[in-house]
Design a protein around this motif. Structure first.
Motif, PDB file in Angstrom:
ATOM      1  N   ILE A 127       0.824  -1.206   0.000  1.00  8.53           N
ATOM      2  CA  ILE A 127       0.000   0.000   0.000  1.00  8.53           C
ATOM      3  C   ILE A 127       0.864   1.265   0.000  1.00  8.53           C
ATOM      4  N   THR A 128       0.259   2.366  -0.421  1.00  5.59           N
ATOM      5  CA  THR A 128       0.935   3.664  -0.376  1.00  5.59           C
ATOM      6  C   THR A 128       1.089   4.139   1.069  1.00  5.59           C
ATOM      7  N   ARG A 129       0.149   3.816   1.908  1.00  5.96           N
ATOM      8  CA  ARG A 129       0.105   4.078   3.345  1.00  5.96           C
ATOM      9  C   ARG A 129      -0.360   5.491   3.688  1.00  5.96           C
ATOM     10  N   TYR A 130       0.240   6.505   3.112  1.00 11.35           N
ATOM     11  CA  TYR A 130      -0.106   7.885   3.435  1.00 11.35           C
ATOM     12  C   TYR A 130      -0.999   8.485   2.357  1.00 11.35           C
ATOM     13  N   GLY A 131      -1.879   9.349   2.788  1.00 10.53           N
ATOM     14  CA  GLY A 131      -2.689  10.119   1.852  1.00 10.53           C
ATOM     15  C   GLY A 131      -3.031  11.454   2.459  1.00 10.53           C
ATOM     16  N   GLY A 132      -3.013  12.472   1.649  1.00 10.56           N
ATOM     17  CA  GLY A 132      -3.357  13.794   2.146  1.00 10.56           C
ATOM     18  C   GLY A 132      -3.923  14.657   1.038  1.00 10.56           C
ATOM     19  N   LYS A 133      -4.985  15.371   1.345  1.00 12.23           N
ATOM     20  CA  LYS A 133      -5.607  16.254   0.364  1.00 12.23           C
ATOM     21  C   LYS A 133      -6.076  17.523   1.050  1.00 12.23           C
TER      22      LYS A 133
ATOM     23  N   THR B  31     -15.607  26.777   1.375  1.00  7.70           N
ATOM     24  CA  THR B  31     -14.963  25.992   2.426  1.00  7.70           C
ATOM     25  C   THR B  31     -13.666  25.366   1.913  1.00  7.70           C
ATOM     26  N   LEU B  32     -12.653  25.304   2.778  1.00  4.79           N
ATOM     27  CA  LEU B  32     -11.402  24.632   2.449  1.00  4.79           C
ATOM     28  C   LEU B  32     -11.051  23.686   3.591  1.00  4.79           C
ATOM     29  N   ILE B  33     -10.823  22.413   3.252  1.00  7.84           N
ATOM     30  CA  ILE B  33     -10.572  21.356   4.237  1.00  7.84           C
ATOM     31  C   ILE B  33      -9.284  20.621   3.889  1.00  7.84           C
ATOM     32  N   THR B  34      -8.506  20.279   4.901  1.00  8.03           N
ATOM     33  CA  THR B  34      -7.388  19.353   4.748  1.00  8.03           C
ATOM     34  C   THR B  34      -7.700  18.066   5.494  1.00  8.03           C
ATOM     35  N   SER B  35      -7.432  16.945   4.830  1.00  7.25           N
ATOM     36  CA  SER B  35      -7.513  15.631   5.468  1.00  7.25           C
ATOM     37  C   SER B  35      -6.205  14.910   5.216  1.00  7.25           C
ATOM     38  N   ALA B  36      -5.605  14.380   6.282  1.00  7.66           N
ATOM     39  CA  ALA B  36      -4.353  13.634   6.177  1.00  7.66           C
ATOM     40  C   ALA B  36      -4.520  12.294   6.871  1.00  7.66           C
TER      41      ALA B  36
ATOM     42  N   ASN C  97      -4.178   6.968  11.680  1.00  2.85           N
ATOM     43  CA  ASN C  97      -4.055   8.383  12.016  1.00  2.85           C
ATOM     44  C   ASN C  97      -4.954   9.149  11.055  1.00  2.85           C
ATOM     45  N   LEU C  98      -5.756  10.039  11.580  1.00  5.41           N
ATOM     46  CA  LEU C  98      -6.587  10.896  10.741  1.00  5.41           C
ATOM     47  C   LEU C  98      -6.598  12.300  11.329  1.00  5.41           C
ATOM     48  N   HIS C  99      -6.175  13.260  10.517  1.00  5.87           N
ATOM     49  CA  HIS C  99      -6.176  14.661  10.913  1.00  5.87           C
ATOM     50  C   HIS C  99      -7.111  15.418   9.979  1.00  5.87           C
ATOM     51  N   LEU C 100      -8.058  16.147  10.552  1.00  6.14           N
ATOM     52  CA  LEU C 100      -9.006  16.947   9.781  1.00  6.14           C
ATOM     53  C   LEU C 100      -8.906  18.396  10.221  1.00  6.14           C
ATOM     54  N   VAL C 101      -8.704  19.280   9.250  1.00  5.01           N
ATOM     55  CA  VAL C 101      -8.519  20.699   9.550  1.00  5.01           C
ATOM     56  C   VAL C 101      -9.405  21.528   8.623  1.00  5.01           C
ATOM     57  N   LEU C 102     -10.235  22.371   9.237  1.00  5.86           N
ATOM     58  CA  LEU C 102     -11.008  23.351   8.482  1.00  5.86           C
ATOM     59  C   LEU C 102     -10.217  24.656   8.428  1.00  5.86           C
ATOM     60  N   HIS C 103      -9.877  25.092   7.221  1.00  5.58           N
ATOM     61  CA  HIS C 103      -9.144  26.356   7.065  1.00  5.58           C
ATOM     62  C   HIS C 103     -10.104  27.541   7.105  1.00  5.58           C
TER      63      HIS C 103
ATOM     64  N   GLY D 216     -17.298  18.842   2.543  1.00  7.89           N
ATOM     65  CA  GLY D 216     -15.869  18.965   2.288  1.00  7.89           C
ATOM     66  C   GLY D 216     -15.052  17.952   3.068  1.00  7.89           C
ATOM     67  N   ILE D 217     -15.426  17.715   4.325  1.00  6.34           N
ATOM     68  CA  ILE D 217     -14.723  16.722   5.146  1.00  6.34           C
ATOM     69  C   ILE D 217     -14.829  15.336   4.529  1.00  6.34           C
ATOM     70  N   PHE D 218     -16.031  14.942   4.125  1.00  2.34           N
ATOM     71  CA  PHE D 218     -16.221  13.603   3.581  1.00  2.34           C
ATOM     72  C   PHE D 218     -15.529  13.435   2.226  1.00  2.34           C
ATOM     73  N   LYS D 219     -15.615  14.443   1.364  1.00  2.00           N
ATOM     74  CA  LYS D 219     -14.970  14.347   0.050  1.00  2.00           C
ATOM     75  C   LYS D 219     -13.451  14.343   0.182  1.00  2.00           C
ATOM     76  N   THR D 220     -12.929  15.229   1.019  1.00  2.00           N
ATOM     77  CA  THR D 220     -11.480  15.325   1.168  1.00  2.00           C
ATOM     78  C   THR D 220     -10.911  14.056   1.804  1.00  2.00           C
ATOM     79  N   THR D 221     -11.589  13.534   2.805  1.00  2.00           N
ATOM     80  CA  THR D 221     -11.114  12.311   3.447  1.00  2.00           C
ATOM     81  C   THR D 221     -11.233  11.122   2.498  1.00  2.00           C
ATOM     82  N   ALA D 222     -12.271  11.113   1.689  1.00  2.00           N
ATOM     83  CA  ALA D 222     -12.394  10.058   0.669  1.00  2.00           C
ATOM     84  C   ALA D 222     -11.184  10.047  -0.256  1.00  2.00           C
ATOM     85  N   ARG D 223     -10.782  11.224  -0.696  1.00  2.00           N
ATOM     86  CA  ARG D 223      -9.626  11.322  -1.610  1.00  2.00           C
ATOM     87  C   ARG D 223      -8.323  10.956  -0.909  1.00  2.00           C
TER      88      ARG D 223
END
Length: 195
Positions: free
Chosen positions: A89-95, A102-107, A149-155, A166-173
């Motif tokens: 697996i790639t293991r890491y993902g972040g978008k 709205t702007l969201i980061t999911s890692a 590990n899951l980090h969710l940040v609303l900018h 935005g949270i669901f779409k970003t975390t999906a990606r």
């Protein structure tokens, strides 16, 4: 290699059957009895390219909490089961993605260790009939049971529907990236040799 899982969880509060295919095409069949939540899970499947079926009968006469949290538990368990030994697996993902204003980061790190960081504040307590604080409860349950590990940040953002979407779409990606197979990775992506 089939990266699928079937979860059947029966309690006094909820009865849930969930099937997951990590290598799907984004097809979903979702029935939780909570319309807004079904919408969010459908987005998760589509943008994560997950094939996802969920049938949940929960005690909605009490409130939506048990349904949302328990579906999160089942999805987390399914992710862990479908990943298997995590070889290749790639293991890491972040978008970081926009959803209108709205702007969201999911890692995500599929580390085998649960850690959840949630830096999100909703401007309203409700999204229609949906309790906005349940978004946090859902993702905390996913993180704990998938052992990720899951980090969710609303900018920034002003509309609660857009923030949740935005949270669901970003975390999906982010999940889509993390679970993907890296053709150059011949083992488990960790110096420990296990995840």
């Amino acid at each position: 290699m089939s990266r699928t899982a079937n979860i059947d969880r029966q309690t006094a509060e909820t009865q849930i059957k969930l099937t997951l295919n990590l290598d799907g095409t984004g097809q979903s069949k979702i029935q939780t009895g909570v319309g807004f939540f079904d919408h969010m899970l459908t987005l998760l499947a589509r943008h994560g390219l997950l094939d996802l079926e969920i049938d949940c009968n929960g005690d909605l006469e009490v409130d939506q909490h048990h349904t949302v949290e328990d579906v999160g538990i089942c999805l987390g368990l399914a992710i862990a089961e479908a990943l298997g030994d995590k070889k290749g697996i790639t293991r890491y993902g972040g978008k970081t993605l926009p959803m209108e204003e709205t702007l969201i980061t999911s890692a995500v790190d599929l580390s085998g260790r649960a850690w959840f960081v949630y830096k999100v504040e909703f401007p309203t307590e409700k999204i229609g009939e949906f309790d906005s604080q349940l978004v946090e409860d859902f993702w905390q349950a996913v993180s704990a049971n998938a052992k990720i590990n899951l980090h969710l940040v609303l900018h920034h953002g002003r509309n609660s529907h857009h923030i949740s979407e935005g949270i669901f779409k970003t975390t999906a990606r982010a999940l889509r990236e993390a679970v993907s197979i890296d053709p150059r990775e011949t083992s488990v992506p960790s110096t420990k040799g296990t995840l």
